[in-house]
Design a protein around this motif. Structure first.
Motif, PDB file in Angstrom:
ATOM      1  N   TYR A 254     -71.738 -44.962 -42.887  1.00 39.60           N
ATOM      2  CA  TYR A 254     -72.068 -46.327 -42.494  1.00 39.60           C
ATOM      3  C   TYR A 254     -72.844 -46.306 -41.185  1.00 39.60           C
ATOM      4  O   TYR A 254     -72.623 -45.452 -40.337  1.00 39.60           O
ATOM      5  CB  TYR A 254     -70.796 -47.157 -42.294  1.00 39.60           C
ATOM      6  N   ALA A 255     -73.734 -47.276 -41.016  1.00 37.72           N
ATOM      7  CA  ALA A 255     -74.476 -47.445 -39.771  1.00 37.72           C
ATOM      8  C   ALA A 255     -74.406 -48.910 -39.350  1.00 37.72           C
ATOM      9  O   ALA A 255     -74.363 -49.814 -40.188  1.00 37.72           O
ATOM     10  CB  ALA A 255     -75.927 -47.034 -39.940  1.00 37.72           C
ATOM     11  N   HIS A 256     -74.396 -49.112 -38.047  1.00 36.54           N
ATOM     12  CA  HIS A 256     -74.385 -50.464 -37.493  1.00 36.54           C
ATOM     13  C   HIS A 256     -75.741 -50.706 -36.832  1.00 36.54           C
ATOM     14  O   HIS A 256     -76.355 -49.773 -36.331  1.00 36.54           O
ATOM     15  CB  HIS A 256     -73.249 -50.585 -36.465  1.00 36.54           C
ATOM     16  N   PRO A 257     -76.218 -51.941 -36.819  1.00 41.32           N
ATOM     17  CA  PRO A 257     -77.514 -52.220 -36.202  1.00 41.32           C
ATOM     18  C   PRO A 257     -77.624 -51.807 -34.736  1.00 41.32           C
ATOM     19  O   PRO A 257     -78.724 -51.568 -34.247  1.00 41.32           O
ATOM     20  CB  PRO A 257     -77.653 -53.745 -36.345  1.00 41.32           C
ATOM     21  N   ASP A 258     -76.508 -51.671 -34.032  1.00 37.56           N
ATOM     22  CA  ASP A 258     -76.574 -51.268 -32.624  1.00 37.56           C
ATOM     23  C   ASP A 258     -76.680 -49.752 -32.445  1.00 37.56           C
ATOM     24  O   ASP A 258     -76.681 -49.257 -31.328  1.00 37.56           O
ATOM     25  CB  ASP A 258     -75.389 -51.817 -31.836  1.00 37.56           C
ATOM     26  N   GLY A 259     -76.788 -49.003 -33.544  1.00 33.48           N
ATOM     27  CA  GLY A 259     -77.007 -47.560 -33.462  1.00 33.48           C
ATOM     28  C   GLY A 259     -75.794 -46.690 -33.746  1.00 33.48           C
ATOM     29  O   GLY A 259     -75.916 -45.480 -33.868  1.00 33.48           O
ATOM     30  N   ARG A 260     -74.614 -47.284 -33.831  1.00 34.25           N
ATOM     31  CA  ARG A 260     -73.418 -46.490 -34.123  1.00 34.25           C
ATOM     32  C   ARG A 260     -73.386 -46.104 -35.596  1.00 34.25           C
ATOM     33  O   ARG A 260     -73.938 -46.797 -36.441  1.00 34.25           O
ATOM     34  CB  ARG A 260     -72.156 -47.282 -33.789  1.00 34.25           C
ATOM     35  N   SER A 261     -72.725 -44.995 -35.892  1.00 34.72           N
ATOM     36  CA  SER A 261     -72.533 -44.592 -37.286  1.00 34.72           C
ATOM     37  C   SER A 261     -71.129 -44.031 -37.440  1.00 34.72           C
ATOM     38  O   SER A 261     -70.508 -43.582 -36.471  1.00 34.72           O
ATOM     39  CB  SER A 261     -73.571 -43.556 -37.707  1.00 34.72           C
ATOM     40  N   VAL A 262     -70.620 -44.075 -38.662  1.00 35.87           N
ATOM     41  CA  VAL A 262     -69.276 -43.587 -38.943  1.00 35.87           C
ATOM     42  C   VAL A 262     -69.227 -43.061 -40.371  1.00 35.87           C
ATOM     43  O   VAL A 262     -69.889 -43.583 -41.264  1.00 35.87           O
ATOM     44  CB  VAL A 262     -68.221 -44.697 -38.717  1.00 35.87           C
ATOM     45  N   LEU A 263     -68.469 -41.993 -40.558  1.00 33.61           N
ATOM     46  CA  LEU A 263     -68.238 -41.440 -41.889  1.00 33.61           C
ATOM     47  C   LEU A 263     -66.895 -41.952 -42.366  1.00 33.61           C
ATOM     48  O   LEU A 263     -65.872 -41.744 -41.708  1.00 33.61           O
ATOM     49  CB  LEU A 263     -68.231 -39.909 -41.848  1.00 33.61           C
TER      50      LEU A 263
ATOM     51  N   TRP B  64     -63.786 -54.808 -43.642  1.00 33.59           N
ATOM     52  CA  TRP B  64     -64.042 -55.209 -42.266  1.00 33.59           C
ATOM     53  C   TRP B  64     -65.425 -54.739 -41.808  1.00 33.59           C
ATOM     54  O   TRP B  64     -66.169 -55.491 -41.177  1.00 33.59           O
ATOM     55  CB  TRP B  64     -62.951 -54.643 -41.347  1.00 33.59           C
ATOM     56  N   MET B  65     -65.779 -53.475 -42.120  1.00 37.64           N
ATOM     57  CA  MET B  65     -67.079 -52.948 -41.693  1.00 37.64           C
ATOM     58  C   MET B  65     -68.221 -53.735 -42.319  1.00 37.64           C
ATOM     59  O   MET B  65     -69.195 -54.080 -41.644  1.00 37.64           O
ATOM     60  CB  MET B  65     -67.209 -51.459 -42.040  1.00 37.64           C
ATOM     61  N   ARG B  66     -68.116 -54.027 -43.602  1.00 35.32           N
ATOM     62  CA  ARG B  66     -69.195 -54.765 -44.280  1.00 35.32           C
ATOM     63  C   ARG B  66     -69.344 -56.176 -43.736  1.00 35.32           C
ATOM     64  O   ARG B  66     -70.452 -56.688 -43.631  1.00 35.32           O
ATOM     65  CB  ARG B  66     -68.950 -54.774 -45.779  1.00 35.32           C
TER      66      ARG B  66
ATOM     67  N   MET C 251     -44.806 -48.994 -46.869  1.00 35.55           N
ATOM     68  CA  MET C 251     -45.570 -47.920 -46.246  1.00 35.55           C
ATOM     69  C   MET C 251     -46.621 -47.364 -47.206  1.00 35.55           C
ATOM     70  O   MET C 251     -47.756 -47.095 -46.808  1.00 35.55           O
ATOM     71  CB  MET C 251     -44.630 -46.810 -45.784  1.00 35.55           C
ATOM     72  N   VAL C 252     -46.257 -47.188 -48.468  1.00 35.24           N
ATOM     73  CA  VAL C 252     -47.231 -46.716 -49.461  1.00 35.24           C
ATOM     74  C   VAL C 252     -48.347 -47.741 -49.620  1.00 35.24           C
ATOM     75  O   VAL C 252     -49.517 -47.383 -49.742  1.00 35.24           O
ATOM     76  CB  VAL C 252     -46.532 -46.420 -50.805  1.00 35.24           C
ATOM     77  N   GLY C 253     -48.000 -49.009 -49.563  1.00 34.95           N
ATOM     78  CA  GLY C 253     -49.016 -50.061 -49.626  1.00 34.95           C
ATOM     79  C   GLY C 253     -49.978 -49.989 -48.462  1.00 34.95           C
ATOM     80  O   GLY C 253     -51.188 -50.164 -48.632  1.00 34.95           O
ATOM     81  N   TYR C 254     -49.454 -49.720 -47.252  1.00 36.04           N
ATOM     82  CA  TYR C 254     -50.337 -49.554 -46.093  1.00 36.04           C
ATOM     83  C   TYR C 254     -51.312 -48.407 -46.322  1.00 36.04           C
ATOM     84  O   TYR C 254     -52.501 -48.527 -46.030  1.00 36.04           O
ATOM     85  CB  TYR C 254     -49.533 -49.259 -44.827  1.00 36.04           C
ATOM     86  N   GLY C 255     -50.804 -47.286 -46.814  1.00 33.86           N
ATOM     87  CA  GLY C 255     -51.652 -46.111 -47.040  1.00 33.86           C
ATOM     88  C   GLY C 255     -52.726 -46.356 -48.085  1.00 33.86           C
ATOM     89  O   GLY C 255     -53.831 -45.831 -47.988  1.00 33.86           O
ATOM     90  N   ALA C 256     -52.393 -47.161 -49.097  1.00 36.35           N
ATOM     91  CA  ALA C 256     -53.351 -47.434 -50.168  1.00 36.35           C
ATOM     92  C   ALA C 256     -54.374 -48.504 -49.777  1.00 36.35           C
ATOM     93  O   ALA C 256     -55.551 -48.400 -50.133  1.00 36.35           O
ATOM     94  CB  ALA C 256     -52.604 -47.861 -51.433  1.00 36.35           C
ATOM     95  N   LEU C 257     -53.940 -49.513 -49.049  1.00 40.88           N
ATOM     96  CA  LEU C 257     -54.824 -50.641 -48.758  1.00 40.88           C
ATOM     97  C   LEU C 257     -55.634 -50.495 -47.476  1.00 40.88           C
ATOM     98  O   LEU C 257     -56.710 -51.080 -47.360  1.00 40.88           O
ATOM     99  CB  LEU C 257     -54.010 -51.936 -48.685  1.00 40.88           C
ATOM    100  N   ALA C 258     -55.138 -49.754 -46.506  1.00 41.29           N
ATOM    101  CA  ALA C 258     -55.818 -49.667 -45.212  1.00 41.29           C
ATOM    102  C   ALA C 258     -57.274 -49.204 -45.321  1.00 41.29           C
ATOM    103  O   ALA C 258     -58.158 -49.840 -44.739  1.00 41.29           O
ATOM    104  CB  ALA C 258     -55.029 -48.777 -44.253  1.00 41.29           C
ATOM    105  N   PRO C 259     -57.587 -48.122 -46.053  1.00 38.47           N
ATOM    106  CA  PRO C 259     -59.000 -47.721 -46.149  1.00 38.47           C
ATOM    107  C   PRO C 259     -59.881 -48.781 -46.807  1.00 38.47           C
ATOM    108  O   PRO C 259     -61.019 -48.997 -46.390  1.00 38.47           O
ATOM    109  CB  PRO C 259     -58.964 -46.445 -46.993  1.00 38.47           C
ATOM    110  N   ARG C 260     -59.351 -49.471 -47.799  1.00 36.50           N
ATOM    111  CA  ARG C 260     -60.130 -50.522 -48.459  1.00 36.50           C
ATOM    112  C   ARG C 260     -60.387 -51.694 -47.515  1.00 36.50           C
ATOM    113  O   ARG C 260     -61.484 -52.267 -47.491  1.00 36.50           O
ATOM    114  CB  ARG C 260     -59.394 -50.989 -49.709  1.00 36.50           C
ATOM    115  N   LEU C 261     -59.370 -52.061 -46.750  1.00 35.03           N
ATOM    116  CA  LEU C 261     -59.545 -53.145 -45.789  1.00 35.03           C
ATOM    117  C   LEU C 261     -60.503 -52.755 -44.666  1.00 35.03           C
ATOM    118  O   LEU C 261     -61.244 -53.597 -44.162  1.00 35.03           O
ATOM    119  CB  LEU C 261     -58.189 -53.549 -45.214  1.00 35.03           C
ATOM    120  N   HIS C 262     -60.509 -51.483 -44.305  1.00 30.94           N
ATOM    121  CA  HIS C 262     -61.448 -51.014 -43.285  1.00 30.94           C
ATOM    122  C   HIS C 262     -62.890 -51.161 -43.770  1.00 30.94           C
ATOM    123  O   HIS C 262     -63.764 -51.605 -43.023  1.00 30.94           O
ATOM    124  CB  HIS C 262     -61.138 -49.555 -42.925  1.00 30.94           C
ATOM    125  N   VAL C 263     -63.150 -50.808 -45.016  1.00 31.17           N
ATOM    126  CA  VAL C 263     -64.488 -50.966 -45.592  1.00 31.17           C
ATOM    127  C   VAL C 263     -64.872 -52.446 -45.615  1.00 31.17           C
ATOM    128  O   VAL C 263     -65.991 -52.812 -45.249  1.00 31.17           O
ATOM    129  CB  VAL C 263     -64.558 -50.358 -47.011  1.00 31.17           C
TER     130      VAL C 263
END
Length: 110
Positions: free
Chosen positions: A7-16, A88-90, A74-86
């Motif tokens: 991912y890249a942000h318009p301000d120049g940051r990037s993240v894998l 949020w980024m978008r 806890m399993v729900g946190y592990g499963a949903l957190a990466p999806r919610l991060h995506v």
């Protein structure tokens, strides 16, 4: 199976971003959130980790069910957190520059 996205942000940051299940989010959601600079989620995560068990016990639910529900949460946190991060980024202007799909089947990974 995890999927890699750059991912890249318009301000120049990037993240894998590595998709899939997050063991760190499952075991320590606030730490996971802080590593991704999600300060609001980290602040909200503390009550999410502390409240469910005592609340269920106060409602008269047995300790076994309380422990099982804590593990399920806890399993729900592990499963949903990466999806919610995506998500949020978008919503915050991050765009996908490159993507590698998840490997499928046995022997497809190197």
């Amino acid at each position: 199976m995890s999927r890699l996205q750059l991912y890249a942000h318009p301000d120049g940051r990037s993240v894998l971003h590595v998709g899939g299940f997050s063991w760190l989010a499952m075991l320590a959601l606030p730490v996971w959130a802080l590593r991704r600079d999600l300060r609001r989620l980290a602040a909200l995560a503390m009550p999410l980790l502390l409240v469910p068990g005592p609340l269920l016990l106060a409602l008269g639910v047995s300790e076994g069910v309380t422990l099982l529900s804590a593990w399920a949460l806890m399993v729900g946190y592990g499963a949903l957190a990466p999806r919610l991060h995506v998500l949020w980024m978008r919503r915050n202007g991050w765009i996908v520059l490159a993507e590698e799909p998840a490997a499928t089947g046995k022997g497809s990974g190197a």
